[in-house]
Enzyme design. Structure first.
Site, PDB file in Angstrom:
ATOM      1  N   GLY A  96       0.984  -1.382   0.090  1.00 35.30           N
ATOM      2  CA  GLY A  96      -0.105  -0.044   0.040  1.00 35.30           C
ATOM      3  C   GLY A  96       0.783   1.107   0.223  1.00 35.30           C
ATOM      4  O   GLY A  96       1.991   1.308   0.528  1.00 35.30           O
TER       5      GLY A  96
ATOM      6  N   GLU B   1       6.693   2.260  -5.605  1.00 33.75           N
ATOM      7  CA  GLU B   1       5.237   2.243  -6.635  1.00 33.75           C
ATOM      8  C   GLU B   1       4.881   4.083  -6.678  1.00 33.75           C
ATOM      9  O   GLU B   1       3.844   4.050  -7.422  1.00 33.75           O
ATOM     10  CB  GLU B   1       4.102   1.480  -6.081  1.00 33.75           C
ATOM     11  CG  GLU B   1       4.327   0.345  -6.112  1.00 33.75           C
ATOM     12  CD  GLU B   1       2.865  -0.752  -5.744  1.00 33.75           C
ATOM     13  OE1 GLU B   1       2.244  -0.842  -6.542  1.00 33.75           O
ATOM     14  OE2 GLU B   1       2.974  -0.861  -4.440  1.00 33.75           O
TER      15      GLU B   1
HETATM   16 ZN   LIG Z   1       0.686  -2.698  -4.463  1.00 31.74          ZN
END
Ligand SMILES: [Zn+2]
Length: 354
Positions: free
Chosen positions: A113, A160
């Site tokens: 996350g 990310e």
């Molecule tokens: Zn992910």
């Protein structure tokens, strides 16, 4: 001064311009007063404690944004000062709060996350790599430019981040982005299908769901595939991976979309097991919801469509009569009944033919 100090006392002292650094010795703090002092200390301690009393009229809540907008070309000193400001601290706290909620709801696992908030034309505050969202702290946060270069922060930014930044570049309205792996919604992402629509109002108003094909997490290709969907969708299922949302308001709204899509996916999976056909909205009712959605400034590819076009987007409709690809285990209960019915009709026809 009395011996018990409450949050109200501290707030009053700040309003009156008194320093919080020399509170009476032996005074007992209420839990909320202690939290307040801890938060101030974490934000850079003495600097904030000392700075607040010099601005007696400053409201205790919501610090204001920098008067001069910043971008990636601002000087290192300006960026550092911004990153250490009460305004940035408040945004970092918001990210932490959402991280804790994601973790408590089991929408993240391991260090999974990540989140970002746009704070200038081409800069964003984001979460670090390799930190559980359950233990996220304001001092863990990073400041990056839109190419993903780290500008401030002790910890390394999330791997990310490119996806979040590509979304913000592509969708100028995107202020905040949130990515995680909530199990029910991720199950749809693994199956590569958007949940069927027209069943629950909150989902229709807050989420517009698209599906992006799988690419390696953190790769520019993944970011591009997601970013390309942000014109029409604010909630994107990343195939075989998870979900990413964006908001034009704040990080909490991006987080809400996670709660809403996850609850929706869970509800329709359960509804599909009840053995009854699922009821859906009619075209006119759907149109009303989309009008509300449009008035809130959210995106949706169905704005402007005819009512009759609104309810045929489901590739998978659990328990609905048009379910043609349901797996055989799921359909077992129905098959037995159907077979009985077919047998009865066949018998009847055979009797009539005799
Ligand atoms: Zn992910």
């Amino acid at each position: 001064m009395k011996n018990v100090i409450s949050l109200k006392d501290l707030e009053r002292m700040v309003r009156e311009g008194k320093s919080l650094t020399n509170l009476p010795e032996g005074a007992i703090m209420t839990p909320s007063a202690r939290d307040y002092l801890n938060d101030l200390e974490m934000s850079g301690g003495a600097r904030v404690l000392a700075a607040v009393p010099t601005a007696p009229s400053a409201p205790a809540a919501k610090p204001s944004p920098p008067s001069k907008p910043l971008d990636s070309k601002s000087s290192k000193a300006e960026l550092e000062a911004f990153f250490d400001s009460p305004y940035a601290y408040n945004l970092k706290e918001q990210i932490c709060e959402m991280g804790h909620r994601l973790w408590k709801r089991a929408y993240v696992d391991g260090n999974g996350g990540n989140m970002a908030i746009r704070v200038g034309e081409d800069i964003a505050i984001c979460t670090p790599t390799l930190v559980s969202k359950g233990s996220l702290k304001p001092e863990d946060m990073c400041l990056v430019d839109f190419e993903g270069n780290q500008l401030c922060g002790m910890k390394k930014r999330t791997s990310e981040i490119l996806m979040h930044l590509q979304m913000m570049k592509r969708q100028p309205k995107a202020i905040a982005t949130c990515h995680c792996h909530p199990p029910y919604a991720t199950a749809f992402a693994v199956a590569g299908i958007a949940p069927p629509t027209c069943m629950l109002p909150e989902y229709e108003v807050f989420c517009a769901v698209g599906v992006a094909p799988y690419r390696t997490p953190g790769s520019p290709e993944m970011g591009k595939l997601v970013a390309d969907l942000t014109d029409q969708y604010n909630t994107i299922l990343m195939s075989n991976h998870g979900v990413v949302t964006w908001s034009h308001n704040n990080i909490e709204e991006a987080y809400w979309r996670m709660e809403i899509i996850e609850a929706y996916c869970r509800t329709i999976v359960v509804a599909g097991q009840l053995g009854k056909p699922i009821n859906t909205f009619t075209g006119p009712r759907m149109k009303e919801l989309l009008n509300i959605k449009q008035s809130l400034g959210f995106v949706d590819p169905r704005f402007g469509m005819k009512e009759c076009e609104l309810c045929d987007s489901g590739e998978w409709r659990p328990g609905a009569t048009c379910q043609v690809q349901g797996n055989s285990e799921n359909a077992a209960g129905f098959d037995a009944e159907a077979e009985q019915a077919v047998q009865a009709i066949t018998d009847q026809i055979l009797r009539q033919m005799k």
